[in-house]
Design a protein around this motif. Structure first.
Motif, PDB file in Angstrom:
ATOM      1  N   GLN A 334       0.831  -1.255  -0.005  1.00 38.82           N
ATOM      2  CA  GLN A 334      -0.020   0.201   0.057  1.00 38.82           C
ATOM      3  C   GLN A 334       0.864   1.286   0.083  1.00 38.82           C
ATOM      4  O   GLN A 334       1.607   1.397   0.950  1.00 38.82           O
ATOM      5  CB  GLN A 334      -0.862  -0.069   1.280  1.00 38.82           C
ATOM      6  N   ASN A 335       0.771   1.986  -1.083  1.00 42.83           N
ATOM      7  CA  ASN A 335       1.694   3.168  -1.225  1.00 42.83           C
ATOM      8  C   ASN A 335       3.160   3.009  -0.735  1.00 42.83           C
ATOM      9  O   ASN A 335       3.777   3.939   0.012  1.00 42.83           O
ATOM     10  CB  ASN A 335       1.180   4.311  -0.479  1.00 42.83           C
ATOM     11  N   VAL A 336       3.916   1.950  -1.083  1.00 39.53           N
ATOM     12  CA  VAL A 336       5.135   1.536  -0.622  1.00 39.53           C
ATOM     13  C   VAL A 336       6.091   2.488  -1.453  1.00 39.53           C
ATOM     14  O   VAL A 336       6.085   2.512  -2.635  1.00 39.53           O
ATOM     15  CB  VAL A 336       5.443   0.001  -0.833  1.00 39.53           C
ATOM     16  N   ASP A 349       5.452   5.114  -4.401  1.00 37.81           N
ATOM     17  CA  ASP A 349       4.192   4.998  -4.290  1.00 37.81           C
ATOM     18  C   ASP A 349       3.537   3.736  -5.050  1.00 37.81           C
ATOM     19  O   ASP A 349       2.986   3.820  -5.914  1.00 37.81           O
ATOM     20  CB  ASP A 349       3.622   6.281  -5.042  1.00 37.81           C
ATOM     21  N   LEU A 350       3.992   2.730  -4.341  1.00 35.54           N
ATOM     22  CA  LEU A 350       3.709   1.336  -5.171  1.00 35.54           C
ATOM     23  C   LEU A 350       2.692   0.614  -4.834  1.00 35.54           C
ATOM     24  O   LEU A 350       2.611   0.389  -3.450  1.00 35.54           O
ATOM     25  CB  LEU A 350       5.044   0.466  -4.886  1.00 35.54           C
ATOM     26  N   LEU A 359      -0.928 -16.715 -10.023  1.00 34.98           N
ATOM     27  CA  LEU A 359       0.235 -16.510 -10.371  1.00 34.98           C
ATOM     28  C   LEU A 359       0.552 -14.993 -10.812  1.00 34.98           C
ATOM     29  O   LEU A 359      -0.173 -14.458 -11.617  1.00 34.98           O
ATOM     30  CB  LEU A 359       0.637 -17.384 -11.672  1.00 34.98           C
ATOM     31  N   THR A 360       1.310 -14.487 -10.139  1.00 33.84           N
ATOM     32  CA  THR A 360       1.447 -12.807 -10.339  1.00 33.84           C
ATOM     33  C   THR A 360       2.893 -12.764 -10.796  1.00 33.84           C
ATOM     34  O   THR A 360       3.962 -12.985 -10.290  1.00 33.84           O
ATOM     35  CB  THR A 360       1.286 -12.124  -8.936  1.00 33.84           C
ATOM     36  N   ALA A 361       3.041 -12.102 -12.124  1.00 36.36           N
ATOM     37  CA  ALA A 361       4.353 -11.770 -12.733  1.00 36.36           C
ATOM     38  C   ALA A 361       4.713 -10.208 -12.399  1.00 36.36           C
ATOM     39  O   ALA A 361       3.836  -9.227 -12.578  1.00 36.36           O
ATOM     40  CB  ALA A 361       4.317 -12.323 -13.924  1.00 36.36           C
ATOM     41  N   LEU A 362       6.000 -10.151 -12.323  1.00 40.85           N
ATOM     42  CA  LEU A 362       6.593  -8.800 -12.329  1.00 40.85           C
ATOM     43  C   LEU A 362       7.403  -8.557 -13.462  1.00 40.85           C
ATOM     44  O   LEU A 362       8.458  -9.490 -13.726  1.00 40.85           O
ATOM     45  CB  LEU A 362       7.639  -8.494 -11.055  1.00 40.85           C
ATOM     46  N   VAL A 363       7.389  -7.858 -14.345  1.00 34.42           N
ATOM     47  CA  VAL A 363       8.097  -7.442 -15.463  1.00 34.42           C
ATOM     48  C   VAL A 363       8.449  -6.039 -15.707  1.00 34.42           C
ATOM     49  O   VAL A 363       7.924  -5.341 -14.828  1.00 34.42           O
ATOM     50  CB  VAL A 363       7.404  -7.951 -16.865  1.00 34.42           C
ATOM     51  N   GLY A 364       9.335  -5.826 -16.550  1.00 28.87           N
ATOM     52  CA  GLY A 364       9.761  -4.308 -16.841  1.00 28.87           C
ATOM     53  C   GLY A 364      11.249  -4.292 -17.008  1.00 28.87           C
ATOM     54  O   GLY A 364      11.959  -5.267 -16.779  1.00 28.87           O
ATOM     55  N   THR A 372      13.742  -5.855  -5.987  1.00 21.99           N
ATOM     56  CA  THR A 372      13.560  -4.903  -4.501  1.00 21.99           C
ATOM     57  C   THR A 372      12.255  -5.284  -4.098  1.00 21.99           C
ATOM     58  O   THR A 372      12.209  -5.504  -2.842  1.00 21.99           O
ATOM     59  CB  THR A 372      13.846  -3.346  -4.875  1.00 21.99           C
ATOM     60  N   ILE A 373      11.396  -5.389  -4.857  1.00 27.23           N
ATOM     61  CA  ILE A 373      10.015  -5.770  -4.639  1.00 27.23           C
ATOM     62  C   ILE A 373      10.119  -7.073  -3.770  1.00 27.23           C
ATOM     63  O   ILE A 373       9.459  -7.321  -2.926  1.00 27.23           O
ATOM     64  CB  ILE A 373       8.846  -5.736  -5.467  1.00 27.23           C
ATOM     65  N   ILE A 374      10.980  -7.947  -4.307  1.00 35.33           N
ATOM     66  CA  ILE A 374      10.691  -9.295  -3.924  1.00 35.33           C
ATOM     67  C   ILE A 374      11.455  -9.433  -2.478  1.00 35.33           C
ATOM     68  O   ILE A 374      11.124 -10.096  -1.459  1.00 35.33           O
ATOM     69  CB  ILE A 374      11.815 -10.307  -4.814  1.00 35.33           C
ATOM     70  N   SER A 375      12.576  -8.571  -2.473  1.00 36.13           N
ATOM     71  CA  SER A 375      13.074  -8.525  -1.058  1.00 36.13           C
ATOM     72  C   SER A 375      12.302  -7.826  -0.124  1.00 36.13           C
ATOM     73  O   SER A 375      12.223  -8.123   1.116  1.00 36.13           O
ATOM     74  CB  SER A 375      14.448  -7.482  -1.395  1.00 36.13           C
TER      75      SER A 375
END
Ligand SMILES: Nc1ncnc2c1ncn2[C@@H]1O[C@H](COP(=O)(O)OP(=O)(O)OP(=O)(O)O)[C@@H](O)[C@H]1O
Length: 570
Positions: A334-336, A349-350, A359-364, A372-375
Motif C-alpha cells: 500500500q503506497n510503498v 508510491d507502489l 500467479l503474479t508476474a513482475l516484468v519491466g 527490490t519488491i521481492i526483497s
C-alpha cells in the motif's frame, strides 16, 4: 592505554568464574613459591660456612618441583580458558551476523565479515593465550617481590622504583602510537581479505576480462599499504625493545654498584644483595614482556573494535504474532516507498496485490525495482514509506521467521550452499521430517529426478565450490526442489528461468501450472513464455507500477508493454 574495546567485547561471555578462580589460585601459588626461593638463597649464602644442611637443600628441590607442576597445570587451565573465550567470541559474532539486518550487512563486503570473524579473533587469541597464563603469576611476582625488596633494602628499592617509573613514562607515548597503527593496520588487513575473496570468487569474470594485471596492481597497492603499516610497527618495536633492555641493564648495574657499596659499609649482607637481585629478576621478567603485551594488547584492541562494531549491527526482530497463514489472504503493498540509501528513491508510491492461489508476474526494464519488491516480500528490508499488509495486518507485526518459513524462495543466484546435492536440497530444513518420497516428488516437480538418478552417487554427489560441477539450470532446478520441500504457501521465483534450457522450462512451466492452485506464486521474469500465462502482470518501471493486467490486456492498452514484448521477441 585504551582497554575499553576489549573489555566491552569480553563482557557478557559465559565463562566459568570457578575455573578462572581455581586456575588463578594455582598460578598465584606457583608464583608465591618462586618468591620463597631468593629468601632461601639468602639463608644459604649468609650461613653457608656455619650451617650446611642437606635436608634444607633437598626441601628446596622438592618445592621447586611442586612449583613446576602447579605452574604447568595453571598454564594449561588458563590457556584453555583463553581458547574458550575466543571460541565464544567467534560463535557470538557469527550468530549475530547471521541475524543482522540486510541493510546493515549490505554495507560490508562479505569477505570483510568473514575476515573479521577469523583474523580479528586470531589476534585476540594471541593476546589471551599469551597474556592470561602470565598475567596472574606476573602480578603476584611483581607485588610479592616489591614487598620483599622494601623489607631488604629501601635504598635499593628506591632505585628499582625510579627505573620502573622511568620505563612507564618512556613506554606510554609510544604505546599510544602503536595503538593507532594497529587499529589502522587491522582495518587494512580486513579490507584486503575482503577484496581478495571477492576477486577469487569472480575469477572467471576476471580472466575473461583479461583483468589479471589490473587486479594484481590493485592488490599490490593494498599489500604495499599493509607492508608500510608493518614497517611502521617494526620501527616502533625496534625503538621500544632496546629501550626497555637498556633501562633494565642500567638498573641492574646501578644495583650492583650501589649494592656493592652497601655491602662494603655492612648495611646489607652479600646474601641480601644476591637475594635482592633474584627478586629484581622476578620483577624484570614480567616487565621485559610489558612491551610485547602492550603490542598484543593494542592489536587486540584494534581487532576488538571491529568485532564490537559488528556486534553493534542491528539484528532482525523475530518477535511478533505467528498465528497467520498466507493461504487465504492476499498480500498488499500500500503506497510503498523504499530507498537503499537516502540519495535515491528505488520504489515509490507502489500499490500491488499478490492474490493467494494466483500467479503474479513482475516484468519491466532492468533496474526498475522488481528484485527490490521481492526483497520487501521476503522482508529482507522494510518499506521506507507505506505498508505491506497481509489482509488487514501490517506484516511488520507478524513473526519474521514464521513469515519466511511459509515462503519458498528461489533466488537469482546460480550457486547453492551445501557439500552434497542432498545437503543443498535439505538446507534450512533441519528438524523437519522429510521423507524420501517427498524428496523424489520435489525433484520430479523441479524436473531434476532423471539427472540425479543417473549420477553414480545420486543425491550424495559432492557439490564443488561455487556449484562448479552443476550447470546454472541444474542449480536453479535444485533450488526450486528445495523451495518446494518447504511446502510453501507462497512461492517466489526471481529470474528463475534465466538459465533453463527450453525443454526444462517447458516441464517446469507444467509443474508451476499444477502448483498455482495450491499456493500463491510470484515470478520475476524476462522471458515472455514464462509470464504469458500469469493471472496478472505488473509492469514495473522506475520503481512504480506502470501497468497491470493479463498479457492480452497489457498488449491491448499499454504501449510500454507492447514495446517490451516486441523487444523480447527480437
Ligand atoms: N543492495 C542495493 N543497494 C543499493 N542499491 C541497490 C541495491 N540493490 C539494487 N539497487 C538499485 O535499486 C534499483 C532497482 O534494482 P532491482 O534489482 O530491484 O531492479 P530489477 O528490476 O530487479 O532489475 P533486473 O531486471 O536487472 O534484475 C537499481 O537502480 C539498483 O541499482
Amino acid at each position: 592505554m585504551k582497554k575499553s574495546n576489549l573489555l566491552q567485547l569480553l563482557k557478557g561471555l559465559t565463562l566459568s568464574k570457578t575455573q578462572i578462580i581455581f586456575a588463578s589460585v594455582l598460578s598465584i601459588a606457583s608464583a608465591a613459591i618462586l618468591l620463597y626461593m631468593p629468601l632461601q638463597a639468602k639463608r644459604l649464602i649468609d650461613n653457608f660456612a656455619t650451617e650446611f644442611d642437606l635436608t634444607h637443600i633437598l626441601a628446596i628441590g622438592v618445592t621447586l618441583i611442586v612449583q613446576a607442576i602447579l605452574s604447568a597445570f595453571s598454564f594449561y587451565l588458563l590457556t584453555r580458558l583463553a581458547e574458550r573465550t575466543v571460541k565464544e567470541i567467534r560463535q557470538k559474532v557469527s550468530s549475530h551476523l547471521l541475524n543482522a539486518k540486510q541493510e546493515v550487512l549490505g554495507k560490508d563486503l562479505s569477505g570483510d565479515l568473514a575476515s573479521s570473524v577469523v583474523t580479528n579473533t586470531e589476534t585476540i587469541n594471541r593476546l589471551l593465550s599469551g597474556l592470561l597464563p602470565n598475567v596472574v603469576s606476573g602480578l603476584t611476582s611483581v607485588v610479592g617481590a616489591l614487598f620483599f625488596l622494601c623489607i631488604m633494602s629501601w635504598q635499593l628499592t628506591l632505585v628499582v622504583f625510579c627505573a620502573l617509573i622511568f620505563l612507564m613514562v618512556l613506554i606510554s607515548p609510544i604505546s599510544n602510537v602503536t595503538n593507532q597503527t594497529y587499529e589502522a593496520s587491522q582495518a587494512k588487513s580486513n579490507g584486503l581479505v575482503g577484496q581478495l575473496s571477492n576477486y577469487f570468487s569472480e575469477i572467471k569474470l576476471l580472466k575473461s576480462s583479461n583483468a589479471q594485471q589490473e587486479t594484481a596492481e590493485k592488490i599490490n597497492h593494498e599489500v604495499t599499504d599493509l607492508y608500510l603499516f608493518g614497517i611502521r610497527i617494526a620501527k616502533i618495536n625496534s625503538i621500544m625493545d632496546p629501550l626497555v633492555t637498556t633501562v633494565i641493564m642500567a638498573t641492574i648495574l646501578i644495583i650492583f654498584g650501589f649494592g656493592g657499596y652497601l655491602v662494603s659499609v655492612k648495611t646489607i649482607t652479600i646474601g641480601t644483595l644476591i637475594s635482592f637481585l633474584l627478586f629484581v629478576f622476578q620483577i624484570i621478567t614480567p616487565f621485559a614482556n610489558v612491551g610485547n603485551v602492550i603490542n598484543d594488547f593494542q592489536a587486540s584492541n584494534g581487532a576488538a573494535k571491529h568485532l564490537n562494531d559488528l556486534l553493534a549491527l542491528q539484528v532482525e526482530d523475530y518477535s511478533g504474532a505467528a498465528n497467520f497463514t498466507l493461504k487465504d489472504t492476499s498480500i498488499v503493498f500500500q503506497n510503498v516507498g523504499f530507498s537503499y540509501n537516502p540519495t535515491k528513491e528505488t520504489l515509490r508510491d507502489l500499490n500491488l496485490r499478490f492474490e493467494n492461489n494466483q500467479l503474479t508476474a513482475l516484468v519491466g526494464p532492468s533496474g526498475g525495482g522488481k528484485s527490490t519488491i521481492i526483497s520487501l516480500l521476503e522482508r529482507f528490508y522494510e518499506p521506507t514509506t507505506g505498508k505491506v499488509l497481509l489482509g488487514d495486518r501490517n506484516v511488520q507485526e507478524l513473526n519474521l521467521k514464521t513469515w519466511r518459513a511459509k515462503i519458498g524462495y528461489v533466488p537469482q543466484q546460480t550457486s547453492v550452499i551445501g557439500r552434497t546435492l542432498r545437503e543443498s536440497l535439505l538446507f534450512g530444513l533441519k528438524g523437519q521430517k522429510i521423507t524420501e518420497e517427498e524428496i523424489q516428488a520435489a525433484l520430479k516437480q523441479a524436473y531434476l529426478l532423471d539427472f540425479i538418478q543417473n549420477l553414480p552417487a545420486g543425491l550424495d554427489t559432492p557439490v564443488t565450490e561455487n556449484s562448479g560441477n552443476l550447470s546454472g539450470g541444474q542449480v536453479q532446478r535444485l533450488m526450486l526442489a528445495r523451495a518446494l520441500l518447504r511446502k510453501p504457501e507462497l512461492l517466489i521465483l526471481d529470474e528463475f528461468t534465466s538459465a533453463l534450457d527450453s525443454e526444462s522450462e517447458k516441464f517446469i512451466k507444467q509443474s508451476i501450472n499444477h502448483l498455482r492452485d495450491q499456493m500463491g506464486i510470484v515470478i520475476v521474469a524476462h522471458r515472455l513464455s514464462t509470464i504469458k500465462d500469469a493471472d496478472q502482470i505488473y509492469f514495473i518501471k522506475d520503481g512504480t507500477v506502470a501497468g497491470l493486467g493479463t498479457h492480452e490486456e497489457l498488449i491491448a492498452c499499454l504501449p510500454l508493454y507492447q514495446k517490451y514484448v516486441e523487444d523480447q521477441q527480437l
